[in-house]
Design an enzyme around this catalytic site. Structure first.
Site, short mmCIF file in Angstrom:
data_model
loop_
_atom_site.label_atom_id
_atom_site.label_comp_id
_atom_site.label_asym_id
_atom_site.label_seq_id
_atom_site.Cartn_x
_atom_site.Cartn_y
_atom_site.Cartn_z
N TYR A 80 20.15 -5.75 15.99
CA TYR A 80 20.14 -4.45 15.28
C TYR A 80 20.69 -4.59 13.87
O TYR A 80 20.13 -4.08 12.91
CB TYR A 80 20.97 -3.44 16.09
CG TYR A 80 20.84 -2.01 15.59
CD1 TYR A 80 19.91 -1.15 16.17
CD2 TYR A 80 21.64 -1.54 14.55
CE1 TYR A 80 19.78 0.15 15.72
CE2 TYR A 80 21.51 -0.24 14.09
CZ TYR A 80 20.58 0.60 14.68
OH TYR A 80 20.44 1.89 14.24
N PHE A 132 -0.48 7.74 -7.84
CA PHE A 132 -1.03 7.55 -6.50
C PHE A 132 -0.67 8.80 -5.70
O PHE A 132 0.35 9.43 -5.97
CB PHE A 132 -0.49 6.26 -5.83
CG PHE A 132 -1.13 6.05 -4.50
CD1 PHE A 132 -2.47 5.72 -4.44
CD2 PHE A 132 -0.44 6.27 -3.32
CE1 PHE A 132 -3.12 5.58 -3.20
CE2 PHE A 132 -1.07 6.15 -2.09
CZ PHE A 132 -2.41 5.80 -2.03
N THR A 133 -1.50 9.15 -4.73
CA THR A 133 -1.35 10.45 -4.04
C THR A 133 0.07 10.69 -3.51
O THR A 133 0.69 11.73 -3.80
CB THR A 133 -2.34 10.55 -2.85
OG1 THR A 133 -2.24 9.36 -2.07
CG2 THR A 133 -3.77 10.72 -3.33
N ASP A 223 5.34 -0.07 -9.34
CA ASP A 223 4.75 0.01 -8.01
C ASP A 223 3.93 -1.27 -7.85
O ASP A 223 2.87 -1.43 -8.46
CB ASP A 223 3.86 1.26 -7.89
CG ASP A 223 3.21 1.39 -6.52
OD1 ASP A 223 3.09 0.36 -5.82
OD2 ASP A 223 2.83 2.51 -6.14
N LYS A 266 -0.05 -3.71 1.82
CA LYS A 266 -0.98 -4.38 0.90
C LYS A 266 -0.37 -5.71 0.46
O LYS A 266 -0.90 -6.77 0.76
CB LYS A 266 -1.25 -3.48 -0.31
CG LYS A 266 -2.00 -2.19 0.01
CD LYS A 266 -2.17 -1.35 -1.25
CE LYS A 266 -2.67 0.05 -0.96
NZ LYS A 266 -4.11 0.14 -0.71
N ARG A 389 -12.39 9.26 -3.04
CA ARG A 389 -11.29 9.27 -4.01
C ARG A 389 -11.78 10.13 -5.18
O ARG A 389 -12.26 9.66 -6.18
CB ARG A 389 -10.96 7.85 -4.48
CG ARG A 389 -10.37 6.97 -3.40
CD ARG A 389 -8.87 7.09 -3.17
NE ARG A 389 -8.40 8.21 -2.40
CZ ARG A 389 -7.23 8.23 -1.76
NH1 ARG A 389 -6.43 7.20 -1.78
NH2 ARG A 389 -6.84 9.30 -1.11
N PHE A 455 -7.07 15.70 2.18
CA PHE A 455 -8.12 14.71 2.47
C PHE A 455 -7.87 13.97 3.79
O PHE A 455 -8.80 13.44 4.38
CB PHE A 455 -8.24 13.69 1.32
CG PHE A 455 -6.98 12.90 1.06
CD1 PHE A 455 -6.01 13.40 0.21
CD2 PHE A 455 -6.78 11.68 1.66
CE1 PHE A 455 -4.85 12.68 -0.03
CE2 PHE A 455 -5.62 10.94 1.43
CZ PHE A 455 -4.65 11.44 0.59
N1 F0G Z 1 1.43 2.93 -3.98
C1 F0G Z 1 0.16 2.49 -4.04
C2 F0G Z 1 -0.38 1.97 -5.34
C3 F0G Z 1 -0.66 2.53 -2.90
O1 F0G Z 1 -1.91 2.10 -2.99
C4 F0G Z 1 -0.11 3.03 -1.70
C5 F0G Z 1 -0.94 3.13 -0.50
C6 F0G Z 1 1.22 3.46 -1.68
C7 F0G Z 1 1.96 3.39 -2.84
C8 F0G Z 1 1.83 3.99 -0.44
O2 F0G Z 1 2.10 2.95 0.43
O3 F0G Z 1 0.68 3.47 2.43
O4 F0G Z 1 2.58 1.86 2.58
O5 F0G Z 1 3.00 4.26 2.33
N2 F0G Z 1 -2.20 3.06 -0.49
C9 F0G Z 1 -3.05 3.11 0.70
C10 F0G Z 1 -4.50 3.10 0.30
C11 F0G Z 1 -2.71 4.22 1.61
O6 F0G Z 1 -5.33 3.25 1.22
O7 F0G Z 1 -4.85 2.90 -0.85
P1 F0G Z 1 2.09 3.15 2.03
#
Ligand code: F0G
Length: 482
Positions: A80, A132-133, A223, A266, A389, A455
């Protein structure tokens, strides 16, 4: 990828790995595809994997691991607290990114949550090359706002600019001067800028952003989720970096940034995330929040097996053969689509291939979500799942007004080392058929629209029975075949 020249003059990307574990795929008949897209409310997020043949929804958490990553998982230490697995990961991050502290989080958006809680206050502004979203959502949840200042070419669908992810330096200076440096929470650069087509920034541009940050005493946050692609593009496209190793380019980028965070879904080809920082005060603040939201500091909701695989995956990111596989495949796909005059974002970026739905379906009004409509049509045409997108991925403002997206893209992600050239060729074939029959495709409208991140779970319906018409045309053209 090795420097191979073919005797026969062909130009196909060549894999520098072999496949040792496979997953069987099924292609269900068009009648089932039509039912499935109806059940999913024409939203590809709501499709079931059993109905999908080629899944190009995302490259997140679905990249192929290497044999060394899988092997490392077997020696994970799941204590842990004080796990050796964590120590190994921490020292790898220290080694690669040169920051004193590594703070893990269960995925990328968890890092964004922690960073927004600690750094963004009411009325603060975060200038960035592009949002990013989830990043935007976390900043606005804190009462902050974002200022997107990509260079002008960043939003052009077709371009030959090698670094469309660059930030407009003059615009940055202007934002800081207008808002006042005390209102700037931090400056954010996104590697391999996701929402504009996986486009990289140059080392030169990052240097210039750093200079502005230094001038005004601002933090620079990277990022690094799509850093692997960006590293490859800097080496391939930035003349002064051509002789540098990937490791050296990575170190140069890291030196310019105060905070580096990433989605390890990623970067590193696993499932997890983390933040690298030097600031001791900030580290102590993070250490208070992490056990509340994530888990104890040495596991944070990540499986220790994934952590072991991440340590190896980060090291493998320094291998050019590893990180150029996806960009080479994407470049090939873009080239093939160009041969059919299919409008696609250029130059080819990382992450995936991005079809321009605004041009592809120029008869579909933006308010009827051309990129979403195209995603549902491509699923019908070939059991291929892409991701909208565009406007569907935007959020209504406080008055309920729906902003129209700058670009309407159908993203076809190429998870690293997952698909073969023949699978890519199949997708190109189905897109070519769809392009021939694009006049049949019409728009979509929401029947169930969630307030946040609509979405993901929103359901839509076609504005006319065009999906039935497309399925009928498929049968007419392809007969009994799948
Ligand atoms: N920043 C970037 C540039 C991303 O592409 C993503 C995720 C995140 C942050 C968030 O990371 O998913 O680990 O919480 N992109 C995915 C996509 C969801 O499908 O492009 P996460």
């Amino acid at each position: 990828m090795a420097d191979i020249r073919y005797f026969t003059g062909q130009s196909l990307p060549l894999e520098m790995h072999k496949v040792r574990v496979v997953q069987k795929l099924d292609l269900v008949p068009i009648e089932r595809r039509l039912e499935a897209i109806g059940e999913a409310g024409s939203n590809t997020f709501l499709l079931r994997n059993a109905d999908i043949f080629i899944d190009m929804l995302t490259d997140s958490g679905v990249n192929a691991m290497s044999d060394n990553q899988v092997a490392a998982m077997m020696k994970a230490d799941d204590s842990y607290a004080g796990s050796e697995t964590f120590t190994r990961l921490e020292s790898k991050c220290r080694d690669l990114f040169g920051k004193e502290y590594f703070v893990p989080a269960h995925q990328g958006r968890a890092c964004e949550h922690i960073l927004a809680q600690l750094l963004v206050g009411d009325g603060d502004v975060v200038p960035m090359n592009y949002h990013f979203t989830t990043t935007k959502a976390h900043i606005t949840l804190r009462g902050g706002s974002i200022e997107e200042i990509p260079i002008q070419e960043g939003l052009a669908v077709e371009s030959d600019h090698p670094f469309k992810g660059n930030m407009d330096i003059e615009a940055l200076r202007k934002v800081v001067e207008t808002k006042g440096p005390e209102k700037i929470a931090f400056v954010r650069m996104e590697a391999g800028t996701n929402l504009i087509g996986g486009q990289p920034f140059s080392l030169e541009n990052l240097n210039a952003v750093r200079q502005v940050c230094d001038q005004f005493g601002l933090r620079l946050v990277l990022d690094a989720s799509l850093l692997a692609d960006n590293l490859y593009f800097i080496k391939a496209r930035e003349d002064r970096c051509a002789q540098m190793s990937i490791r050296e380019i990575n170190a140069a980028i890291s030196d310019l940034c105060d905070i580096i965070y990433f989605s390890a879904r990623k970067l590193g080809c696993v499932r997890g995330g983390g933040m690298c920082i030097d600031d001791h005060e900030l580290y102590l603040q993070m250490r208070e929040l992490i056990p509340l939201y994530e888990g104890f500091l040495t596991y944070v909701g990540m499986s220790v097996r994934e952590m072991e695989a991440l340590t190896i995956g980060l090291e493998e990111t320094m291998d050019e053969d590893m990180i150029n596989q996806a960009p080479h495949f994407i470049a090939y796909m873009v080239e093939e689509l160009n041969k059919h005059q299919i409008p696609v974002v250029t130059p080819a970026g990382g992450l995936g291939c991005h079809v321009d739905a605004m041009q592809f379906l120029d008869h579909v009004p933006q308010k009827q979500y051309p990129a979403g409509a195209l995603a549902s049509a491509l699923f019908l045409a070939g059991g291929i799942r892409g991701m909208e997108r565009g406007t569907m991925s935007e959020q209504r403002d406080a008055d309920g007004v729906e902003p129209l997206a700058n670009m309407e893209l159908l993203r076809l992600a190429l998870p690293r080392r997952v698909f073969t050239v023949s699978q890519v060729n199949y997708v190109v074939d189905r897109l070519a058929w769809l392009y021939e029959n694009r006049h049949i495709v019409q728009g979509l409208r929401f029947v169930d629209e969630p307030k946040n991140l609509r979405f993901f779970f929103g359901k839509l319906e076609p504005v006319s029975p065009w999906q039935d018409a497309l399925a009928a045309k498929f049968r007419q053209d392809f007969g009994d075949s799948l």
